[in-house]
Each structure stands twice: as structure tokens, then as C-alpha cells.
Enzyme design. Structure first.
Site, PDB file in Angstrom:
ATOM      1  CB  SER A   1     -12.240  -0.347   1.095  1.00 37.11           C
ATOM      2  OG  SER A   1     -10.883  -0.729   1.144  1.00 37.11           O
TER       3      SER A   1
ATOM      4  NE  ARG B   1      -3.928   1.922   2.458  1.00 44.07           N
ATOM      5  CZ  ARG B   1      -3.817   3.160   2.931  1.00 44.07           C
ATOM      6  NH1 ARG B   1      -2.662   3.570   3.451  1.00 44.07           N
ATOM      7  NH2 ARG B   1      -4.839   3.994   2.887  1.00 44.07           N
TER       8      ARG B   1
ATOM      9  CE  LYS C   1      -8.414   5.732   3.722  1.00 44.46           C
ATOM     10  NZ  LYS C   1      -8.820   4.671   2.754  1.00 44.46           N
TER      11      LYS C   1
END
Length: 554
Positions: free
Chosen positions: A454, A385, A483
Site C-alpha cells: 500500500s 483482509r 478505513k
């Protein structure tokens, strides 16, 4: 024997006395006329109904062990014939029970049936002929000039020649005077004619092809319903997927509604299973199913084929319903993909419980050492990621992780970039809600690669399943250092997905060793973490502890 006599021999004969007899059968009565003579005067002018009644009276007398009939036999014959005479008798108050009471017919006693001696029963032929001629003559006189003498005139003649009959009828509640008047002039009690307007139309002959169409539709409807039920049972009991079960149930209901336009249950009136040549045809593959997956595939194809047949042949009956069934077929294609995808993903991810999101900036000792340690600690999936790297650098990292994960037999997922995933032969790609749709990513990575999505609420999860996702990210569950979110789906969302979705999914967002148990209690059996491993002093130990927590939680 004189010409004015008729002799009937009544003999009880065992079947054993006949050539093909049977000693075990009881004796029976056999009547043999001594000579062929007519017991009736001429029937000229009498209707078929009247002749039928006279024959019936003679049979009743015969069964009553009498050589000829009397008033009782004729009354019973008139009553049971349901003729005009019977209608007049009902109007005068006669009933079946009253007739049986006032004019009983004696049956042959059982001991008489067992007699073996020949018994001669005689009757005065002149008296017999006189009575019958008198009755028929009276009937003709009452009928006057009518060409067709019906049963009502037989009744009138009987009342005229039998002096005792009126009083005997009165004793059982029958208005004999009314009956005599009505039978002598039937128009007096004739039923009021019904004034109807009858319009004759030419009947539409049901063409052979219409029946053939109904047979095809009936068979296809059965296949569609049966196949849908098998698929629904697979989803319900094998996948344990409430969401897809509900969709299949809804589709079955929609099909039932559209089939009503084709005739509904009346279609089975054209069914002819006994002469259906297809019932005798069976291939080798139809007689066995190797696995639940083969059962699923066979029945999804059965549904598709049946729906297509219903659509095509239905166009001959109700084009609007046919078009609706065509849409059902398309909707089923989507459900089929979701069902099969859920099954396949469950197999591929059945042992995947710990998912690592690897970002170089989150790793205290660098991406490489952290990922290697995590692999040693037991992670099942690694996602690369990186949002801010150049494509060149991203490809370098992806290839490096591909080598490490292959060596450890661990899945590699690339975040956001299906092109990079395809280039480095990763196992799949993960997409956010703002990334490209699943169908576009599938065109890049192909059908064998995993695509994760997601999701942050239940509608997104449902849509991702139908879109063909292979697994879901479900969260955020807790606040996260990697996040920021303005809202958190929380554990309630975990519970909702656990209740409805069978597609593999990973709880994500702020999960650590301290709260992993809460996730498990809410229904989460897979977790995705980042800082809990990458920021740990000992990533290998952290991975091992998290893996154990997921596996051992009650």
C-alpha cells in the site's frame, strides 16, 4: 664524339615498344647518358645539405629539359631545401611567388612529349665544368677555414659569380646587398639563440601490462555503456516506465564520471579491435533472442560483468573510482530486480483489473456467499483482509477461499500475513506501510509469490518498486467506509503514479460504480474495492458492473 662533349639522347618511346608494354599508355621520355661522367667537381668539404641542394638543382634542370642547371635551378633548390640559405632569402624579402615570377622554370611542352624522333641536345662540357668549378671555388673561398661548407656559402658563391643575379633579385623586391652580406657571413643575420634550461629525464616506458589494462578497461566500458543503453531502451519503450528510465539514465551519468578517472575517451587509444580474438568468438545463444525478456536478461548480465571488470582492473589505476564503480554495480542489481519484477508482474497481472478486499464484517450476507458471488461476477483478485481473527480461524477462511479461487482461476492474496499465505499456498501477500518490509516477507513466501504494498504518496511508490514489490495499492482515492484517513492522496496521486510507474497498481479507497470513470480518466486501469461489492444487495451484479466499467471506460 669528343672527350669535351656530353650527349643526352631524348627519345619519346611508346610502352608498346618494350617487352611488357601497353599500347594504351601514352609515350614517355627516356634520357640515356652517352658516357658516364661526373658533371660536378669534387664535393670535398661541403655539407650534406649543400650536396643535397646541388643534386636537387641537377634534377630540376633535368625536369626542365636542360643538360645542366643554371642560377634559376640552384635558387629553387636552395629555397625548397628549407636550409640556412632559404632562411636568409626569406629575411631578405624573397617569397615563393616572387621566386616563381622572377626565376620561372619552363616545363616541357606537351607536343614535345609526343615526338618520336631522337633529339640530340649538347652542351659545352668545358663551359659547364668551368661554371661549376667557379661557383664551388667561390663558395670555398667565402667559407674560408670552415670545415663544413653549408648552403649559405653556395648562395654566396652564386651571388659572387653571377653578375646579373643581384639586379634580377632587386627587381622582385629582394635586398640583394643584405643577402650577399648575410650569406658571406651568416652570423650577421643568425637568429638569436633561445636561452632555455633543458632538463633531461628518463622517459617512463609504458609497460605492456599498462596497455593491456587500458584495453581491458576500454572494452569493459563499451560493454557497460552498451548494455545500459539496451536496458534503458527496454524500460523506456517496453515498460514505458519513466521512474526506472530516470534511474538508469542517472546511473549511466555516474559511470561516465567515474570512467574519466580511468582516462575517459583516451582509453580507446589502446583499442585494437582488428586483433581482438574475442570478436571471432560467438556462442549459439548470442545469435538469437527469443523475446524482449531474453534481451533484457542478456544485457543486464552484460552490464554486471562489465562493471565488475571495470572495478577489478580499475583498482590498478584509481582505487577510489574502482570503489565507486563497485557501488554502481550494487545499485544496478537493485534496478535490475525492479525492471525484471515490473516485467514479470505485468505478465502475471495483465488481465487483473478488479480486486476485491473481502472482510466478513463488511459482507451483509456473510463472507462466503459474497466472495462466491463476486467470483461469479468476474473479480480477478481476492484479498482476505481480516484483522481480528485468531490464527486458527484465519487459516480456516484462507483455505476455504483458496479452494474457491482455484476453482475460478482467480488470484488469492492474504493481507499482512506472509506466513499464512505460505501455509495455504495463496498467490501472495499484501503489506501496509507499517507491516514488515518486502525483503522479510520475501524470505517467507519465496520468489514466486506476489507481494503487494500500500502506498499513499509518490516516494512510497518509488521505494516499493525498488524494494521488489509485485504490485501497488495506490490511494486512498476517495473517502471510504472501510478505513478512515486523515488525508486523501486523491486523483492527483493517481495521475502521478500513472505518469511514472509501470509496475501494476490498483487504485483503492472509496471507489464505486459512480466514480470509477474518474479513476480511469486519471490513468487508473485497475481498481480495488470492498463495500462496493460486499455490501451490495447483489454482489455478483455489482462485480459484473464494476468489471465492465473498468474494461469499457475510455
Amino acid at each position: 664524339m669528343g672527350q669535351d662533349r656530353v650527349v643526352w639522347y631524348v627519345a619519346a618511346i611508346h610502352r608498346a615498344s618494350l617487352p611488357d608494354g601497353d599500347n594504351d599508355n601514352p609515350p614517355f621520355l627516356l634520357r640515356l647518358p652517352h658516357r658516364n661522367c661526373s658533371l660536378m667537381a669534387r664535393f670535398d668539404g661541403f655539407s650534406e645539405g649543400a650536396r643535397r641542394v646541388l643534386d636537387a638543382a641537377d634534377r630540376l634542370a633535368h625536369d626542365d629539359n636542360r643538360s645542366t642547371w643554371d642560377s634559376r635551378h640552384l635558387l629553387h633548390a636552395l629555397w625548397t631545401d628549407e636550409s640556412r640559405a632559404a632562411e636568409l632569402m626569406r629575411q631578405a624579402g624573397l617569397t615563393q611567388s616572387a621566386l616563381n615570377t622572377g626565376f620561372p622554370l619552363a616545363s616541357i611542352a606537351p607536343d614535345r612529349r609526343r615526338e618520336t624522333n631522337i633529339v640530340e641536345s649538347t652542351v659545352d662540357y668545358d663551359e659547364l665544368l668551368r661554371r661549376q668549378q667557379s661557383l664551388l671555388g667561390a663558395s670555398r673561398r667565402i667559407a674560408a677555414d670552415r670545415e663544413d661548407i653549408g648552403t649559405e656559402f653556395l648562395l654566396a658563391g652564386l651571388l659572387a659569380v653571377d653578375a646579373d643575379l643581384a639586379s634580377r633579385l632587386a627587381q622582385i623586391g629582394v635586398d640583394a646587398n643584405r643577402l650577399a652580406s648575410a650569406s658571406a657571413d651568416p652570423s650577421l643575420d643568425a637568429a638569436e639563440p633561445i636561452d632555455v634550461q633543458i632538463e633531461l629525464r628518463s622517459a617512463a616506458v609504458v609497460a605492456t601490462d599498462e596497455m593491456d589494462t587500458s584495453r581491458v578497461l576500454d572494452a569493459a566500458a563499451n560493454r557497460a555503456r552498451e548494455g545500459l543503453r539496451v536496458v534503458e531502451d527496454f524500460v523506456r519503450f517496453v515498460l514505458d516506465d519513466a521512474g526506472l528510465s530516470e534511474r538508469l539514465k542517472t546511473l549511466r551519468h555516474r559511470l561516465r564520471v567515474e570512467l574519466e578517472s580511468y582516462g575517459g575517451a583516451d582509453l580507446m587509444l589502446a583499442r585494437d579491435t582488428q586483433h581482438d580474438v574475442g570478436t571471432q568468438i560467438q556462442t549459439a545463444t548470442e545469435s538469437r533472442r527469443e523475446s524482449p525478456r531474453s534481451v533484457l536478461l542478456a544485457n543486464t548480465r552484460r552490464v554486471q560483468e562489465a562493471l565488475r571488470t571495470l572495478e577489478e582492473f580499475g583498482k590498478r589505476i584509481e582505487p577510489t573510482a574502482a570503489a565507486a564503480i563497485g557501488q554502481l554495480r550494487y545499485d544496478f542489481y537493485t534496478i535490475e530486480r525492479a525492471v525484471y519484477g515490473s516485467w514479470r508482474s505485468r505478465e502475471r497481472l495483465q488481465d487483473a483489473h478488479l480486486y476485491l478486499l473481502a472482510t466478513d464484517g463488511m459482507c451483509a450476507r456473510g463472507l462466503g456467499p459474497a466472495v462466491k458471488a463476486a467470483l461469479a461476477g468476474g473479480v480477478d483478485v481476492v484479498q482476505l483482509r481480516e484483522k481480528n481473527l485468531t490464527d486458527r480461524r484465519l487459516i480456516e477462511l484462507a483455505r476455504m477461499l483458496r479452494d474457491w479461487t482455484l476453482a475460478a482461476d482467480v488470484l488469492l492474496i492474504i493481507n499482512d500475513r506472509p506466513d499464512i499465505a505460505a501455509l495455504v499456498n495463496a498467490d501472495g501477500v499484501h503489506l501496509g506501510q507499517d507491516d514488515m518490509p518486502v525483503r522479510e516477507a520475501r524470505r517467507i513466501v519465496g520468489g514466486e509469490k506476489l507481494i503487494g504494498v500500500s502506498t499513499h504518496h509518490l516516494d512510497q511508490a518509488r521505494q516499493a518498486v525498488l524494494d521488489g514489490a509485485d504490485y501497488l495499492g495506490v490511494g486512498p482515492t476517495f473517502p471510504s467506509v472501510t478505513k478512515s484517513f486523515s488525508e486523501f492522496a486523491g486523483l492527483d496521486y493517481i495521475r502521478a503514479v500513472a505518469d511514472e510507474v509501470s509496475l501494476p497498481w490498483f487504485a483503492i479507497g472509496g471507489i464505486s460504480l459512480e466514480n470509477a470513470r474518474q479513476v480511469h480518466e486519471a490513468g487508473g486501469r485497475r481498481i480495488a474495492v470492498s463495500s462496493a461489492i460486499c455490501s451490495a444487495d447483489d454482489p455478483e451484479a455489482a462485480a459484473r458492473q464494476l468489471r465492465a466499467a473498468v474494461a469499457s471506460a475510455p
